[in-house]
Structures are given as structure tokens and as C-alpha cells.
Design a protein around this motif. Structure first.
Motif, PDB file in Angstrom:
ATOM      1  N   PHE A 218      38.561  11.661 -80.560  1.00 31.55           N
ATOM      2  CA  PHE A 218      38.756  12.298 -79.260  1.00 31.55           C
ATOM      3  C   PHE A 218      39.627  11.433 -78.359  1.00 31.55           C
ATOM      4  CE2 PHE A 218      37.195  12.145 -74.821  1.00 31.55           C
ATOM      5  CZ  PHE A 218      37.776  13.320 -74.370  1.00 31.55           C
ATOM      6  N   ARG A 219      39.372  10.106 -78.339  1.00 30.25           N
ATOM      7  CA  ARG A 219      40.167   9.211 -77.501  1.00 30.25           C
ATOM      8  C   ARG A 219      41.643   9.233 -77.919  1.00 30.25           C
ATOM      9  NH1 ARG A 219      39.243   7.940 -72.796  1.00 30.25           N
ATOM     10  NH2 ARG A 219      40.720   6.235 -73.101  1.00 30.25           N
ATOM     11  N   GLU A 220      41.881   9.290 -79.205  1.00 33.71           N
ATOM     12  CA  GLU A 220      43.256   9.326 -79.704  1.00 33.71           C
ATOM     13  C   GLU A 220      43.953  10.608 -79.265  1.00 33.71           C
ATOM     14  OE1 GLU A 220      45.744   8.845 -83.903  1.00 33.71           O
ATOM     15  OE2 GLU A 220      43.569   9.141 -83.943  1.00 33.71           O
ATOM     16  N   LEU A 221      43.259  11.734 -79.409  1.00 33.64           N
ATOM     17  CA  LEU A 221      43.828  13.013 -78.982  1.00 33.64           C
ATOM     18  C   LEU A 221      44.077  13.033 -77.479  1.00 33.64           C
ATOM     19  CD1 LEU A 221      41.657  15.468 -81.122  1.00 33.64           C
ATOM     20  CD2 LEU A 221      44.127  15.061 -81.367  1.00 33.64           C
ATOM     21  N   LEU A 222      43.153  12.457 -76.729  1.00 31.92           N
ATOM     22  CA  LEU A 222      43.294  12.436 -75.269  1.00 31.92           C
ATOM     23  C   LEU A 222      44.523  11.634 -74.854  1.00 31.92           C
ATOM     24  CD1 LEU A 222      42.089  13.164 -72.499  1.00 31.92           C
ATOM     25  CD2 LEU A 222      40.740  11.058 -72.627  1.00 31.92           C
TER      26      LEU A 222
ATOM     27  N   PHE B 135      50.433  -9.146 -87.499  1.00 34.72           N
ATOM     28  CA  PHE B 135      49.812  -9.725 -86.304  1.00 34.72           C
ATOM     29  C   PHE B 135      48.933  -8.703 -85.595  1.00 34.72           C
ATOM     30  CE2 PHE B 135      49.848 -10.405 -81.716  1.00 34.72           C
ATOM     31  CZ  PHE B 135      49.291 -11.675 -81.638  1.00 34.72           C
ATOM     32  N   ILE B 136      49.454  -7.480 -85.402  1.00 37.35           N
ATOM     33  CA  ILE B 136      48.700  -6.466 -84.665  1.00 37.35           C
ATOM     34  C   ILE B 136      47.476  -6.002 -85.463  1.00 37.35           C
ATOM     35  CG2 ILE B 136      48.818  -4.200 -83.564  1.00 37.35           C
ATOM     36  CD1 ILE B 136      50.278  -6.447 -82.094  1.00 37.35           C
ATOM     37  N   TYR B 137      47.584  -5.952 -86.788  1.00 34.14           N
ATOM     38  CA  TYR B 137      46.405  -5.634 -87.600  1.00 34.14           C
ATOM     39  C   TYR B 137      45.308  -6.677 -87.376  1.00 34.14           C
ATOM     40  CZ  TYR B 137      47.560  -1.600 -90.562  1.00 34.14           C
ATOM     41  OH  TYR B 137      47.809  -0.324 -91.026  1.00 34.14           O
ATOM     42  N   GLN B 138      45.682  -7.956 -87.332  1.00 38.36           N
ATOM     43  CA  GLN B 138      44.684  -9.001 -87.117  1.00 38.36           C
ATOM     44  C   GLN B 138      44.101  -8.923 -85.705  1.00 38.36           C
ATOM     45  OE1 GLN B 138      44.898 -12.887 -88.683  1.00 38.36           O
ATOM     46  NE2 GLN B 138      46.575 -12.439 -90.082  1.00 38.36           N
ATOM     47  N   LEU B 139      44.968  -8.617 -84.725  1.00 34.18           N
ATOM     48  CA  LEU B 139      44.485  -8.445 -83.358  1.00 34.18           C
ATOM     49  C   LEU B 139      43.522  -7.266 -83.273  1.00 34.18           C
ATOM     50  CD1 LEU B 139      44.539  -9.006 -80.331  1.00 34.18           C
ATOM     51  CD2 LEU B 139      46.660  -7.677 -80.178  1.00 34.18           C
TER      52      LEU B 139
ATOM     53  N   ILE C 185      44.812   3.394 -85.063  1.00 33.16           N
ATOM     54  CA  ILE C 185      43.771   2.433 -84.715  1.00 33.16           C
ATOM     55  C   ILE C 185      43.873   2.046 -83.239  1.00 33.16           C
ATOM     56  CG2 ILE C 185      42.985   0.050 -85.064  1.00 33.16           C
ATOM     57  CD1 ILE C 185      43.738   0.394 -88.037  1.00 33.16           C
ATOM     58  N   LEU C 186      45.092   1.739 -82.787  1.00 37.95           N
ATOM     59  CA  LEU C 186      45.271   1.350 -81.386  1.00 37.95           C
ATOM     60  C   LEU C 186      44.933   2.491 -80.442  1.00 37.95           C
ATOM     61  CD1 LEU C 186      48.613  -0.711 -81.535  1.00 37.95           C
ATOM     62  CD2 LEU C 186      46.256  -1.553 -81.599  1.00 37.95           C
ATOM     63  N   ASP C 187      45.314   3.707 -80.819  1.00 39.06           N
ATOM     64  CA  ASP C 187      45.052   4.864 -79.958  1.00 39.06           C
ATOM     65  C   ASP C 187      43.569   5.195 -79.848  1.00 39.06           C
ATOM     66  OD1 ASP C 187      47.675   5.287 -79.278  1.00 39.06           O
ATOM     67  OD2 ASP C 187      48.055   6.750 -80.854  1.00 39.06           O
ATOM     68  N   GLN C 188      42.783   4.749 -80.823  1.00 40.56           N
ATOM     69  CA  GLN C 188      41.367   5.093 -80.839  1.00 40.56           C
ATOM     70  C   GLN C 188      40.480   4.086 -80.109  1.00 40.56           C
ATOM     71  OE1 GLN C 188      40.015   5.896 -84.826  1.00 40.56           O
ATOM     72  NE2 GLN C 188      41.435   7.578 -85.124  1.00 40.56           N
ATOM     73  N   PHE C 189      41.041   2.991 -79.640  1.00 42.93           N
ATOM     74  CA  PHE C 189      40.215   2.041 -78.896  1.00 42.93           C
ATOM     75  C   PHE C 189      39.605   2.734 -77.677  1.00 42.93           C
ATOM     76  CE2 PHE C 189      42.814  -1.774 -80.533  1.00 42.93           C
ATOM     77  CZ  PHE C 189      41.948  -1.911 -81.604  1.00 42.93           C
TER      78      PHE C 189
END
Length: 288
Positions: free
Chosen positions: A188-192, A158-162, A107-111
Motif C-alpha cells: 500500500f505504501r508503495e502504491l501511495l 551500497f543501497i541494498y546494504q543500506l 524496497i525503497l518505496d515500501q519503507f
């Protein structure tokens, strides 16, 4: 500022054990003992929650101003430092990527943004603050059973809520796009983020995603406004800027580190994207 052969990288293993949390402000941080005003990298995530006061940070050459009810998350590998601080009270949370489950890391990598910062509504901020306080109470009580497991579980919560709060803002901005197109762009953003130095073409990324290159390019461009090659080049040039400013590596060495067989092509690409040649960038922008 004296450069170093390599950009300073501060490791979670050097300072903390998986999760570290401390109040900021009047009560000073006991760690990290390195100089936070000097540009450096972490191999872990860092989160800052501002209750009262202000912090000005620079993250990958972009200045960020955090004030009351702001929350900020930095990724491993980003270059950052504190420019100034008048923090009255807030929280500093550091955690290793291994603390997060695979779904949350994805999830974080896909932002779609490189820097996560937002101001929270009062009620949501109070909830986040309470979570931080609860996490801290567990952290400062080392005698309890399953402390490390509790710290990891609370950090994930906490990070899930963020992430949930940030995704709501992101989805609102992307509401005119289909769910499928957003999913493709995020993948694509995650792979990049993970393969930006080794995978260099639209077709290579498309093959990893089992779609055609044209479909990937059209989708990414429709959602972000820019084609795939733009994002690939931005990732490479961002790392080149880091190395130019915060290491003594030659331009030829930097080009080689980033996978450019032809240093002249690297120089042309860098000049095209930043508007200045690498040598002039190092002499000018890096000294500002």
C-alpha cells in the motif's frame, strides 16, 4: 524568502550522469552548483553519510540533525535544504532512479517512513564508508573500461546494504505483526507513493491489490495505527504544504493540482489536518 511560480527541481540530467559522488567537508563539493541552502527538489535520490561533524537539514518541514555515523536518504520529489553544516568529513551520493533495479526501487518505496535516517554501529559504518570510498575511486577514474556499469553496480550494492540495515530496524519495531500484514501495508505504501494524487479511496487501492477495502483498512491501521484515508490525506496535504510555501500558485490552483474539484473542501481538509487554513499557513508557517 522570495517564492517562485514553481518549486525549483534540480534534475540529474542537469548536473550528473546517473551517479555522482563527492567527499563533503574540508574538500568542498564541486557540484551541485545550485544553492543547497535554498529549498528545492531533486528528481533523483540523495544520500549523505556523516563521518565527522554535523549537518542540520529540513526535509518536508521536518528538521533532521545528522551527526557522526549517521546516514540519510532522501527520495525524489521531497523538498529539502541545508539549514547549517559543520561537516568535517563525509560523503554525498546522488543517483538516478534508473540506476537501481526494479526490486531495489520497490524496497525503497515500501519503507513505512517518509524520511530514512539512522545512526550506524561502528563496524557497519566502517563497511559503508569503505564502499563509498571504493565507489569514489571508480568515479574519479573516467578512463577505465565499463566505468558507468561499475558505478551503477556499486551504487546498487551500497543501497541494498543500506536498505538491509534499515529493514532490520523496521522489522524489529514491527515484530508483533504478521509477515502478511506487513507485506500488505508495504505494498500500500508503495502504491501511495506512486499514485497518491490520482488514487484517492481505500477501495481503489484495495482493487489494485486484489483484496477487500475493509481488509486493507484493518491491516494498515493495525500496523501503522492509522487507517488508509489518513495516509492518503497526509500525502496530499504534505504536497499542499510544499506548494503553499514554495510557489506562488493560488489556493484554488493548488486544490486543482491535487485533484480537489471543490476548493472549499480542500480548505476544510487542510485546516482539519494542520490546524490552520491554507491562507494563514502560507502567511505564518511558511515564513518561519
Amino acid at each position: 524568502m522570495k517564492k517562485k511560480t514553481q518549486i525549483p527541481v534540480h534534475s540529474m540530467d542537469d548536473w550528473f550522469s546517473g551517479v555522482y559522488i563527492q567527499p563533503m567537508g574540508i574538500r568542498k563539493l564541486h557540484h551541485p552548483v545550485y544553492e543547497m541552502s535554498q529549498p528545492h527538489r531533486h528528481d533523483f535520490y540523495q544520500c549523505v553519510l556523516v563521518d565527522k561533524g554535523e549537518i542540520v537539514m529540513e526535509v518536508d518541514f521536518e528538521k533532521i540533525r545528522l551527526r557522526d555515523r549517521h546516514v540519510f536518504l532522501s527520495y525524489p520529489g521531497q523538498i529539502h535544504h541545508i539549514v547549517s553544516t559543520q561537516m568535517q568529513h563525509g560523503w554525498f551520493l546522488a543517483f538516478d532512479a534508473a540506476t537501481l533495479d526494479n526490486n531495489l526501487r520497490s524496497i525503497l518505496d515500501q519503507f513505512l517512513t517518509e524520511i530514512m535516517v539512522m545512526q550506524l554501529p561502528q563496524q557497519l559504518f566502517e563497511s559503508f564508508y569503505s564502499l563509498m570510498d571504493h565507489l569514489y575511486q571508480i568515479y574519479v577514474n573516467p578512463g577505465q573500461l565499463y566505468q558507468q556499469q561499475a558505478l551503477q553496480a556499486m551504487t546498487c550494492a551500497f543501497i541494498y546494504q543500506l536498505a538491509s540495515a534499515y529493514l532490520q530496524e523496521e522489522r524489529s519495531a514491527l515484530s508483533r505483526h504478521s509477515a502478511r500484514n506487513i507485506e500488505i501495508t508495504k505494498t500500500f505504501r508503495e502504491l501511495l507513493r506512486h499514485h497518491g494524487k490520482s488514487v484517492r479511496s481505500t477501495s481503489q487501492f484495495a482493487a489494485k491489490m486484489n483484496i477487500t477495502a475493509s481488509h486493507l483498512n484493518d491491516t494498515v491501521k493495525s500496523v501503522t495505527g492509522f487507517p488508509v484515508t489518513y495516509h492518503i490525506q497526509q500525502e496530499l496535504i504534505r504536497e499542499a504544504q510544499r506548494l503553499l510555501c514554495f510557489s506562488d500558485r493560488t489556493i484554488m490552483e493548488i486544490a486543482g493540482d491535487l485533484g480537489f474539484d471543490d476548493p472549499k473542501y480542500f480548505t476544510r481538509l487542510f485546516s482539519k489536518i494542520t490546524g490552520v487554513a491554507p491562507g494563514k499557513y502560507r502567511k505564518g508557517k511558511c515564513k518561519e
